[in-house]
Design an enzyme around this catalytic site. Sequence first.
Site, PDB file in Angstrom:
ATOM      1  N   SER A 141       0.862  -1.192   0.000  1.00  0.00           N
ATOM      2  CA  SER A 141       0.000   0.000   0.000  1.00  0.00           C
ATOM      3  C   SER A 141       0.893   1.235   0.000  1.00  0.00           C
ATOM      4  CB  SER A 141      -0.855  -0.004   1.277  1.00  0.00           C
ATOM      5  OG  SER A 141      -1.534   1.216   1.445  1.00  0.00           O
ATOM      6  N   TYR A 178      -1.441  -0.755  10.563  1.00  0.00           N
ATOM      7  CA  TYR A 178      -1.636  -1.085   9.141  1.00  0.00           C
ATOM      8  C   TYR A 178      -0.353  -0.805   8.357  1.00  0.00           C
ATOM      9  CZ  TYR A 178      -3.758  -1.101   4.462  1.00  0.00           C
ATOM     10  OH  TYR A 178      -4.048  -1.363   3.144  1.00  0.00           O
TER      11      TYR A 178
HETATM   12  N1  LIG Z   1      -8.587  -0.223  -1.545  1.00  0.00           N
HETATM   13  C1  LIG Z   1      -7.504   0.486  -1.308  1.00  0.00           C
HETATM   14  O1  LIG Z   1      -7.527   1.737  -1.340  1.00  0.00           O
HETATM   15  C2  LIG Z   1      -6.203  -0.187  -1.008  1.00  0.00           C
HETATM   16  C3  LIG Z   1      -5.051   0.585  -0.955  1.00  0.00           C
HETATM   17  C4  LIG Z   1      -3.848  -0.022  -0.656  1.00  0.00           C
HETATM   18  C5  LIG Z   1      -3.803  -1.387  -0.433  1.00  0.00           C
HETATM   19  N2  LIG Z   1      -4.935  -2.124  -0.478  1.00  0.00           N
HETATM   20  C6  LIG Z   1      -4.851  -3.559  -0.202  1.00  0.00           C
HETATM   21  O2  LIG Z   1      -5.556  -4.268  -1.183  1.00  0.00           O
HETATM   22  C7  LIG Z   1      -5.918  -5.552  -0.677  1.00  0.00           C
HETATM   23  C8  LIG Z   1      -7.368  -5.843  -1.036  1.00  0.00           C
HETATM   24  O3  LIG Z   1      -8.210  -4.985  -0.280  1.00  0.00           O
HETATM   25  P1  LIG Z   1      -9.483  -4.266  -0.907  1.00  0.00           P
HETATM   26  O4  LIG Z   1      -9.188  -2.833  -0.970  1.00  0.00           O
HETATM   27  O5  LIG Z   1      -9.934  -4.964  -2.127  1.00  0.00           O
HETATM   28  O6  LIG Z   1     -10.538  -4.443   0.301  1.00  0.00           O
HETATM   29  P2  LIG Z   1     -11.844  -5.333   0.444  1.00  0.00           P
HETATM   30  O7  LIG Z   1     -12.830  -4.991  -0.610  1.00  0.00           O
HETATM   31  O8  LIG Z   1     -12.255  -5.187   1.869  1.00  0.00           O
HETATM   32  O9  LIG Z   1     -11.304  -6.808   0.179  1.00  0.00           O
HETATM   33  C9  LIG Z   1     -10.543  -7.487   1.115  1.00  0.00           C
HETATM   34  C10 LIG Z   1     -10.526  -8.952   0.739  1.00  0.00           C
HETATM   35  O10 LIG Z   1      -9.714  -9.645   1.702  1.00  0.00           O
HETATM   36  C11 LIG Z   1     -10.432 -10.779   2.113  1.00  0.00           C
HETATM   37  N3  LIG Z   1     -10.076 -11.207   3.449  1.00  0.00           N
HETATM   38  C12 LIG Z   1     -10.106 -10.510   4.611  1.00  0.00           C
HETATM   39  N4  LIG Z   1      -9.765 -11.311   5.633  1.00  0.00           N
HETATM   40  C13 LIG Z   1      -9.518 -12.541   5.108  1.00  0.00           C
HETATM   41  C14 LIG Z   1      -9.134 -13.787   5.648  1.00  0.00           C
HETATM   42  N5  LIG Z   1      -8.933 -13.966   6.973  1.00  0.00           N
HETATM   43  N6  LIG Z   1      -8.986 -14.836   4.804  1.00  0.00           N
HETATM   44  C15 LIG Z   1      -9.207 -14.688   3.490  1.00  0.00           C
HETATM   45  N7  LIG Z   1      -9.561 -13.537   2.918  1.00  0.00           N
HETATM   46  C16 LIG Z   1      -9.722 -12.471   3.733  1.00  0.00           C
HETATM   47  C17 LIG Z   1     -11.905 -10.416   2.028  1.00  0.00           C
HETATM   48  O11 LIG Z   1     -12.669 -11.599   1.842  1.00  0.00           O
HETATM   49  P3  LIG Z   1     -13.584 -12.322   2.951  1.00  0.00           P
HETATM   50  O12 LIG Z   1     -14.025 -11.268   3.930  1.00  0.00           O
HETATM   51  O13 LIG Z   1     -14.696 -12.901   2.138  1.00  0.00           O
HETATM   52  O14 LIG Z   1     -12.703 -13.378   3.560  1.00  0.00           O
HETATM   53  C18 LIG Z   1     -11.913  -9.573   0.762  1.00  0.00           C
HETATM   54  O15 LIG Z   1     -12.055 -10.401  -0.361  1.00  0.00           O
HETATM   55  C19 LIG Z   1      -5.630  -5.499   0.823  1.00  0.00           C
HETATM   56  O16 LIG Z   1      -4.415  -6.161   1.085  1.00  0.00           O
HETATM   57  C20 LIG Z   1      -5.489  -4.016   1.101  1.00  0.00           C
HETATM   58  O17 LIG Z   1      -4.685  -3.742   2.222  1.00  0.00           O
HETATM   59  C21 LIG Z   1      -6.140  -1.552  -0.767  1.00  0.00           C
END
Ligand SMILES: NC(=O)c1ccc[n+]([C@@H]2O[C@H](COP(=O)([O-])OP(=O)(O)OC[C@H]3O[C@@H](n4cnc5c(N)ncnc54)[C@H](OP(=O)(O)O)[C@@H]3O)[C@@H](O)[C@H]2O)c1
Length: 258
Positions: free
Chosen positions: A153, A166
Amino acid sequence: MTAPTGSAADVHANVAGKVVVITGASSGLGEATAKYLAERGAVVVLGARRVERLHALVDEIVARGGEALAVATDVTRHEQVQRLVDAAVERYGRIDVMLNNAGLMPHSPLERLKIDDWDRTIDVNIKGVLYGIAAALPHMQRRKSGHIINVSSVAGHKVRPAGAVYSATKTAVRVLSEGLRQEVKPYNIRTTVISPGAVQSELPQSITERDIAHGIEQFYEQYAIPAESFARMVAFAIGQPEDVDVNEILFRPTSQEL
Ligand SMILES: NC(=O)c1ccc[n+]([C@@H]2O[C@H](COP(=O)([O-])OP(=O)(O)OC[C@H]3O[C@@H](n4cnc5c(N)ncnc54)[C@H](OP(=O)(O)O)[C@@H]3O)[C@@H](O)[C@H]2O)c1
């Protein structure tokens, strides 16, 4: 035949046919990437806990002529991540790419002592990535081929109030990725760490402190860009010729100052 280049057409061609395992595929960046890669001919193997969402996504991909498999996976359980990778190998014969994407962002100031949030964040964001590496690496070493992509991130590059835990986990992902990069050279394995800025997803919903969540939701409403932006980065890294290893990608919404 000429050697593949990094042109847009070759990127597309290099994605087609690859077997890509994606953790956290039930929403946000993982879901968008599954759709994007499947539309370009990749086989996608999807892990997350909300399995009904995964099944709906598989149905959507298959209805559009793609190939996908869903496996209920909690990334905090090593044996479940291993089962996800084993299911991919059993069904499709190999995995080409492991995308360690699952993550949480429960921001809070340290003084609030949200120890359960700290534990969950470390378990998913660090241990989950390590378990993904553990599950995929032996298989890729045997094949002398593969690509491990970890999701960090902007918060892995900068720390802000309420974001210390985080940011610590996302900094750890960068460190692990660079260590991995150096160690896997003898095995012809590629490694990429992708550091997104604000991208539309359900991530702010993982914040348990209402006042902190409110501020971040407003930030996302103002700045966040579509999740397909991340999917394009993944496709770019995967789609390079085999002798090109894109090690780091840092991207933000054009309007994001932080
Ligand atoms: N969106 C942003 O602005 C942003 C920026 C920088 C980095 N990121 C990173 O991008 C990645 C994806 O996040 P996102 O933004 O797409 O958020 P999101 O929509 O909340 O998706 C998070 C995903 O992680 C899964 N997850 C959470 N806990 C889990 C567990 N114990 N086992 C398996 N899966 C799990 C969730 O699935 P379930 O709940 O169904 O298990 C969901 O599919 C993360 O690593 C986040 O830190 C996002």
